[in-house]
Design a protein around this motif. Structure first.
Motif, mmCIF file in Angstrom:
data_model
loop_
_atom_site.group_PDB
_atom_site.id
_atom_site.type_symbol
_atom_site.label_atom_id
_atom_site.label_comp_id
_atom_site.label_asym_id
_atom_site.label_seq_id
_atom_site.Cartn_x
_atom_site.Cartn_y
_atom_site.Cartn_z
ATOM 1 N N GLY A 34 0.916 -1.189 -0.211
ATOM 2 C CA GLY A 34 -0.001 0.059 -0.235
ATOM 3 C C GLY A 34 0.747 1.233 0.047
ATOM 4 N N TRP A 35 0.147 2.394 0.227
ATOM 5 C CA TRP A 35 0.682 3.750 -0.044
ATOM 6 C C TRP A 35 0.476 4.714 0.952
ATOM 7 C CZ3 TRP A 35 4.270 3.267 -4.083
ATOM 8 C CH2 TRP A 35 4.049 2.492 -5.218
ATOM 9 N N HIS A 36 1.207 5.502 1.103
ATOM 10 C CA HIS A 36 1.162 6.772 1.851
ATOM 11 C C HIS A 36 0.462 7.677 0.738
ATOM 12 C CE1 HIS A 36 1.826 10.813 3.824
ATOM 13 N NE2 HIS A 36 1.659 10.143 4.967
ATOM 14 N N GLU A 37 -0.128 8.777 1.048
ATOM 15 C CA GLU A 37 -0.703 9.700 0.060
ATOM 16 C C GLU A 37 0.419 10.367 -0.625
ATOM 17 O OE1 GLU A 37 -2.216 11.554 3.979
ATOM 18 O OE2 GLU A 37 -2.227 9.334 2.959
ATOM 19 N N ASP A 38 1.426 10.810 -0.041
ATOM 20 C CA ASP A 38 2.443 11.552 -0.352
ATOM 21 C C ASP A 38 3.401 10.642 -1.632
ATOM 22 O OD1 ASP A 38 1.660 13.624 1.272
ATOM 23 O OD2 ASP A 38 3.498 13.417 2.605
ATOM 24 N N GLU A 39 3.472 9.379 -1.224
ATOM 25 C CA GLU A 39 3.894 8.350 -2.112
ATOM 26 C C GLU A 39 3.192 8.621 -3.607
ATOM 27 O OE1 GLU A 39 6.111 4.959 -0.300
ATOM 28 O OE2 GLU A 39 3.980 5.246 0.586
ATOM 29 N N ILE A 40 2.079 8.372 -3.684
ATOM 30 C CA ILE A 40 1.317 8.756 -4.855
ATOM 31 C C ILE A 40 1.334 10.008 -5.523
ATOM 32 C CG2 ILE A 40 -1.195 8.313 -5.779
ATOM 33 C CD1 ILE A 40 0.150 5.582 -5.157
ATOM 34 N N PHE A 41 1.425 10.851 -4.657
ATOM 35 C CA PHE A 41 1.562 12.401 -5.180
ATOM 36 C C PHE A 41 3.099 12.340 -5.736
ATOM 37 C CE2 PHE A 41 2.832 16.736 -4.727
ATOM 38 C CZ PHE A 41 1.991 17.244 -5.298
ATOM 39 N N SER A 42 3.953 11.742 -5.496
ATOM 40 C CA SER A 42 5.189 11.548 -6.186
ATOM 41 C C SER A 42 5.110 11.299 -7.726
ATOM 42 C CB SER A 42 6.197 10.792 -5.631
ATOM 43 O OG SER A 42 6.416 11.138 -4.110
ATOM 44 N N TYR A 43 4.289 10.158 -7.949
ATOM 45 C CA TYR A 43 4.036 9.725 -9.307
ATOM 46 C C TYR A 43 3.040 10.880 -9.962
ATOM 47 C CZ TYR A 43 6.067 5.149 -8.225
ATOM 48 O OH TYR A 43 7.070 4.335 -7.671
ATOM 49 N N GLY A 44 2.140 11.156 -9.344
ATOM 50 C CA GLY A 44 1.255 12.162 -9.880
ATOM 51 C C GLY A 44 1.675 13.218 -10.413
ATOM 52 N N SER A 45 2.335 14.087 -9.673
ATOM 53 C CA SER A 45 2.720 15.382 -9.862
ATOM 54 C C SER A 45 3.963 15.237 -10.706
ATOM 55 C CB SER A 45 3.411 16.108 -8.400
ATOM 56 O OG SER A 45 3.502 17.399 -8.527
ATOM 57 N N ALA A 482 -11.050 14.689 3.481
ATOM 58 C CA ALA A 482 -10.061 15.450 2.749
ATOM 59 C C ALA A 482 -10.006 15.596 1.586
ATOM 60 C CB ALA A 482 -8.674 14.989 3.497
ATOM 61 N N ASN A 483 -9.180 16.495 1.043
ATOM 62 C CA ASN A 483 -9.213 16.751 -0.556
ATOM 63 C C ASN A 483 -8.061 15.969 -1.180
ATOM 64 O OD1 ASN A 483 -11.029 18.617 -0.865
ATOM 65 N ND2 ASN A 483 -9.973 20.247 0.077
ATOM 66 N N PHE A 484 -7.067 15.423 -0.318
ATOM 67 C CA PHE A 484 -5.940 14.966 -0.815
ATOM 68 C C PHE A 484 -5.810 13.458 -0.622
ATOM 69 C CE2 PHE A 484 -1.131 14.254 0.008
ATOM 70 C CZ PHE A 484 -0.720 14.696 -1.072
ATOM 71 N N ASN A 485 -6.139 12.843 0.629
ATOM 72 C CA ASN A 485 -5.845 11.627 1.273
ATOM 73 C C ASN A 485 -6.542 10.568 0.209
ATOM 74 O OD1 ASN A 485 -6.219 13.572 3.678
ATOM 75 N ND2 ASN A 485 -4.769 12.144 4.300
#
Length: 566
Positions: A34-45, A482-485
């Protein structure tokens, strides 16, 4: 042949240590589910074109849409004119933005849209301006994200946890090489492999390599910066052109990796300026200061958004969370260091006390106080500052100092063991320090790996992935707070053919929703931590005309239901 092996034995053991630790980390990455939301953000951003979130509503958020409509233009001069206009009419821009935000409504998404957010398609290869734009809107500099985009460009339309793992492992190996160079600088290269094993097999190092963010990259640049400064002291405080160039590049690249690098630089550079002045190296002091000024100016010119990020953004000006006071936060971060090396808290405080006494003794009686100060004082100050400013209590923020701690501890223990052995046996015993430290390192590493698990594996998430695989043809309603999680659940979005992401304040969008019109069953994922969980669950069931619902999994993060409709 034997003579060659003997001459290169230190380097051979270093390579073996790097291989052992790298294999260990590779084994653990296979267990990451699984993932922390910041990790997925690394790919998305890194990979989503001109947007850094998988939005609940339209493809782009309202700000991006407004920028597209009002500012972006194929004619650069026209675009500059638009920017100038809205800089002078900010209230008008805010009103138009507010009007758009009011109209935002969650819409149904497809797994193809989720994949597009995470991956690079053929028309997005090397879209570095997009990465730059996304990071200007974020609170972090762009270098790490540009590397993610580069590696992702070799995996077209494909998402894999190994993309950032390759980057992290590469910077981990580079950090190990710097550790070796540092120990060699002290004339202790025979201790390099042991230091690498102590660091690389620690729960802290493994956790931070598993965590798919820029923190192991930051670790490398902090280590390299320290090494270059130690090299200056080794060179009698002389800075030649090569060293000056290396220092400038390290500061520049570290700055573009993570802003916490600046905190460490200020501490080390402050000590170095005092040492250069004390040794009457006025010309070298000017050269040293100019390296830092030049690197900073180049960094700011290349990425001017950094000024806003550091001094005005919510992350830049924010302090720590208020659950505990500052002393409590310092204590928690100290205990994170104990956890990182699998040391029980009580023993950790005893070891810390002994090391503090040893440090004081060395500062009074030691021969090379400059090196001792450079290794220890910035680590202490960095920890104290991070405890004050870090937004969350998380091991990632303190992790960059772990290898520096290892270097300091190994050198200290080696010194203590040799002195004790010499006192007992009445003569210096060759290699006794190495043997004792090797035994301690192996014991700590084995104990840690047997009794602790690295963070950021999220193995419990596998249950929800299995549910998503089984019911991928059904529509999924996702309710967060939340808007991000919601990014942490991306693996599920990649599997369900259709899904809608809502928050607790948007649940009315589910009333008579066209997307559920012909659905007799759907999957419902409700985050466990939302406020008034039972009340909001009942709202969802009411708005979707639920006849019955069955709990499929509750893993402490989400409760996933199969809902039958009337």
């Amino acid at each position: 042949m034997r003579e060659k092996i003997k001459q290169n034995w230190s380097m051979i053991t270093v390579i073996i240590a790097i291989l052992i630790t790298s294999i260990c980390m590779t084994i653990f990455i296979t267990k990451k589910k699984g993932w922390h939301e910041d990790e997925i953000f690394s790919y998305g951003s890194s990979n989503c074109k001109y947007d850094n979130l998988l939005q609940r509503f339209d493809y782009k958020d309202s700000l991006n849409q407004l920028i597209d409509e009002k500012i972006m233009d194929s004619n650069p001069l026209k675009m500059i004119e638009n920017i100038t206009y809205y800089l002078g009419h900010q209230e008008e821009f805010r009103q138009e933005l507010g009007s758009k935000i009011e109209k935002e409504v969650p819409v149904w998404k497809t797994n193809e849209q989720a994949k597009d957010y995470m991956t690079v398609s053929s028309d997005e290869i090397l879209s570095y301006w997009s990465v730059y734009y996304n990071q200007a809107r974020d609170v972090h500099p762009p270098l790490f994200y540009m590397l993610v985009h580069l590696i992702s460009s070799f995996y077209l339309n494909h998402f894999s946890k190994y993309i950032i793992f390759i980057i992290n492992l590469g910077f981990y190996i580079a950090s190990c090489y710097v550790i070796h160079k540092m120990m060699k600088l002290f004339g202790k290269e025979k201790l390099s492999a042991i230091t690498i094993l102590l660091y690389g097999l620690s729960i802290g190092a493994i956790s931070i390599v598993m965590f798919q963010r820029m923190y192991i990259m930051l670790t490398f640049f902090m280590l390299l910066y320290l090494y270059l400064n130690l090299k200056i002291t080794k060179n009698s405080f002389e800075i030649d052109k090569k060293l000056k160039r290396q220092l400038t590049w390290t500061i520049f690249l570290g700055f573009l990796t993570q802003y916490y690098f600046c905190i460490y630089v200020v501490m080390v550079a402050g000590i170095m300026c005092i040492l250069l002045g004390k040794n009457k190296k006025v010309d070298m002091l000017k050269r040293y200061i100019w390296c830092h000024i030049k690197a900073a100016l180049i960094g700011i010119l290349i990425f001017p958004a950094s000024i806003y990020h550091i001094f005005f953004s919510y992350r830049g000006v924010a302090g720590g969370t208020a659950e505990v006071g500052y002393i409590g936060r310092v204590k928690e971060y100290l205990e994170m260091i104990f956890y990182a090396f699998s040391i029980p808290k009580e023993l950790g405080y005893v070891i810390t006390f002994i090391l503090v006494i040893l440090l004081i003794y060395k500062l009074i009686k030691g021969k090379r106080k400059d090196r001792i100060v450079l290794i220890t004082i910035p680590v202490v100050l960095f920890t104290l500052v991070i405890a004050k400013i870090a937004p969350y209590m998380n091991i990632r923020y303190i992790a960059p100092v772990f290898p520096i701690i290892c270097v300091g501890v190994i050198l200290s223990v080696n010194s203590i063991v040799k002195k004790i052995a010499s006192f007992i046996i009445k003569k210096e015993v060759k290699y006794v320090g190495i043997m004792v430290i090797a035994l301690i390192t192996v014991s700590i590493s084995v104990y840690g790996l047997l009794n602790s698990k690295p963070q950021f594996l999220y193995e419990e998430y596998e249950q929800r992935i299995e549910i998503a695989e089984k019911y991928q043809d059904k529509k999924m309603v996702y309710v967060g707070g939340a808007n991000f999680n919601h990014l942490q659940d991306m693996e599920e979005f990649l599997r369900y053919h259709n899904f809608i992401i809502t928050t607790t304040w948007e649940l009315e969008v589910l009333k008579d929703n066209e997307g559920l019109k012909d659905e007799k069953e759907f999957i419902l994922n409700v985050k466990c931590w939302i406020q008034d969980f039972d009340e909001n669950l009942q709202k969802v069931l009411e708005y979707t005309n639920a006849k019955d619902y069955e709990l499929l999994v509750d893993d402490g993060q989400s409760r996933v239901y199969k809902v039958t409709r009337t």
